[in-house]
Design a protein around this motif. Structure first.
Motif, short mmCIF file in Angstrom:
data_model
loop_
_atom_site.label_atom_id
_atom_site.label_comp_id
_atom_site.label_asym_id
_atom_site.label_seq_id
_atom_site.Cartn_x
_atom_site.Cartn_y
_atom_site.Cartn_z
N ILE A 352 0.75 -1.20 -0.01
CA ILE A 352 0.01 -0.04 -0.07
C ILE A 352 1.08 1.33 -0.02
O ILE A 352 1.76 1.14 0.81
N ASP A 353 0.62 2.35 -0.73
CA ASP A 353 1.35 3.34 -0.85
C ASP A 353 1.29 4.17 0.60
O ASP A 353 0.34 4.30 1.08
N PRO A 354 2.53 4.43 1.22
CA PRO A 354 2.48 4.91 2.37
C PRO A 354 1.97 6.37 2.56
O PRO A 354 1.35 6.56 3.69
N LEU A 355 1.78 7.23 1.56
CA LEU A 355 1.07 8.35 1.75
C LEU A 355 -0.48 8.04 1.77
O LEU A 355 -1.45 8.54 2.30
N HIS A 356 -1.09 7.31 0.96
CA HIS A 356 -2.38 6.70 0.69
C HIS A 356 -3.00 6.24 2.01
O HIS A 356 -3.87 6.83 2.84
N PHE A 357 -2.12 5.57 2.77
CA PHE A 357 -2.40 4.79 3.75
C PHE A 357 -2.32 5.61 5.26
O PHE A 357 -3.27 5.78 6.05
N GLY A 358 -1.36 6.61 5.03
CA GLY A 358 -1.26 7.83 5.85
C GLY A 358 -2.32 8.64 6.21
O GLY A 358 -2.91 8.92 7.19
N PHE A 359 -2.76 9.07 4.87
CA PHE A 359 -4.01 9.83 4.83
C PHE A 359 -5.36 9.25 5.37
O PHE A 359 -5.95 9.86 6.15
N LEU A 360 -5.67 8.18 5.01
CA LEU A 360 -6.71 7.12 5.53
C LEU A 360 -6.43 7.12 6.95
O LEU A 360 -7.64 7.33 7.76
N PHE A 361 -5.38 6.88 7.27
CA PHE A 361 -5.04 6.76 8.83
C PHE A 361 -5.72 8.17 9.66
O PHE A 361 -6.19 7.84 10.54
#
Length: 426
Positions: A352-361
């Motif tokens: 999973i893209d780290p920026l994508h997961f980070g924003f969702l989190f």
């Protein structure tokens, strides 16, 4: 050992201990259970907080506190009123746009809730009633950690390590943040029509809008300079936070001239308290993380999750469900500090893209700030509006549902989150 750490933490938290101390008790219990020397904890805790990127937290908090006291609220509200005050439910629209404007200078939902509540609650209440007014203020304040600069994103990026850029995470929040603003404006129109609310502002006039833009230009330039400088590589996020403080001081003392020395002292005091709380949680959480790492808990958790599913989307949905529950019971900073070191590496293993997961989190936990029983923004607004949690909850759920809908859309369509970061080379 991991079970001992978590059990002691949960018991201490349930008994009413501050979360930072509860984490500390858990770490000490883990050391004693494993037979390690207690002297290992102070060095781990000191190394955790002795980090250059963490300096951006107090600077951004201070910049937001200064801008709150520099008279920017009146200018932002006047600009928003000139743009949308004349539509049905106009004051609700003005509150949403004012929340968006505040989010570009503060990055903290609680600070925005205090500023919006103190300024907008009484005018809104006169036209729309107490419950709906308080709900609009709470939902608008929650834009703070989503639209950059965001204190929550800074904490997430620090806890996630080098795989997440603060600038990239800032950009990831722009498009979803603007989408959320648009959704909230539509919802205000629908709810105003359902409640039979009419316009409250003056007729739209381009002259008035342009005049307010000119008057607010110096305020609107702050996020352009700070975020643009970080994304463009002119300075780091930490240096950008210092630039934000200097800019806020210049605006408050030289432009609006509403910032006083007394207000400066108050802003520094509020910053010290916020920074101390976050710093203590990071220090104690690092000790807990160290204990769990020694016990190979992250690897065991990753193996267990991969035994359930190999699908990244299913994993993301599972994390989202966990965070829905966590957001209802745990303060958001504590959740970032405790869970990011565990879940972020597993997300990377799933590809999973780290920026994508980070924003969702971040978005998931931001929504938790509006949900009882530990929705901190909800309680701040309840105190200002003199309203019970039950009454505001009846009006806040449509906004919460809209935020969860946006979360699901961003989960299914990653490009919404990743378009701007990739355009900027992240």
């Amino acid at each position: 050992m991991s079970l001992t750490v978590m059990a002691v933490f949960i018991v201490a938290a349930l008994l009413g201990a501050p979360l930072a101390w509860a984490l500390g008790f858990g770490a000490v219990a883990g050391v004693l259970a494993s037979g390690f020397d207690l002297n290992v904890l102070p060095s781990r805790m000191m190394n955790a907080v002795n980090a250059f990127p963490l300096m951006s937290i107090p600077f951004f908090v201070l910049a937001g506190e200064l801008m709150m006291r520099a008279g920017i609220m009146e200018r932002i509200i006047s600009l928003a009123n000139a743009c949308v005050g004349q539509v049905r439910g106009g004051l609700a629209h003005v509150t949403v746009l004012a929340g968006m404007g505040l989010s570009t200078v503060s990055g903290a939902a609680v600070a925005d809730a205090s500023a919006l509540g103190a300024t907008m609650q009484k005018p809104l209440e006169q036209h729309y009633g107490r419950g709906f007014s308080a709900a609009v203020i709470a939902a608008s304040a929650n834009l703070g950690p989503i639209i950059p600069p965001s204190g929550a994103m800074i904490v997430y990026a620090f806890m996630a390590g080098s795989s997440v850029s603060v600038g990239g995470l800032f950009l990831a929040g722009v498009v979803p943040g603007l989408m959320l603003v648009a959704i909230m404006l539509v919802m205000c129109s629908v709810m105003a029509r359902r409640l039979g609310l009419g316009p409250t502002g003056q007729a739209f006039a381009w002259g008035a809008v342009l005049a307010e833009i000119r008057r607010s230009f110096i305020v609107l330039m702050m996020p352009v300079i700070v975020i643009g400088g970080i994304v463009g590589g002119a300075f780091t996020a930490t240096e950008g936070s210092a630039v934000a403080v200097v800019y806020a001081l210049a605006v408050g003392f030289l432009v609006t001239r509403q910032l006083t020395w007394h207000g400066l002292v108050e802003a520094i005091g509020a910053t010290v308290v916020t920074t101390a709380v976050v710093g203590a949680m990071i220090a104690f959480a690092s000790a807990v993380t160290y204990m769990l790492t020694i016990d190979l808990f992250p690897q065991q958790l990753a193996t267990w999750l991969k035994g359930i599913t190999q699908d990244p989307l299913v994993f993301t949905l599972m994390v989202a469900l966990v965070l829905v529950v966590v957001g209802c019971f745990l303060e958001s900073n504590a959740a970032y500090i405790m869970l990011v070191p565990l879940l972020h590496p597993i997300a990377l293993e799933y590809g999973i893209d780290p920026l994508h997961f980070g924003f969702l989190f971040v978005l998931n936990l931001v929504i938790g700030m509006l949900t009882p029983p530990v929705g901190v923004v909800l309680f701040v607004v309840c105190g200002i509006a003199r309203i019970g949690v039950g009454e505001i909850s009846r009006h806040i759920w449509p906004f919460v549902a809209a935020m969860y809908a946006l979360l699901l859309v961003c989960m299914l369509v990653p490009e919404i989150v990743l378009f701007l970061p990739r355009l900027a080379g992240y």
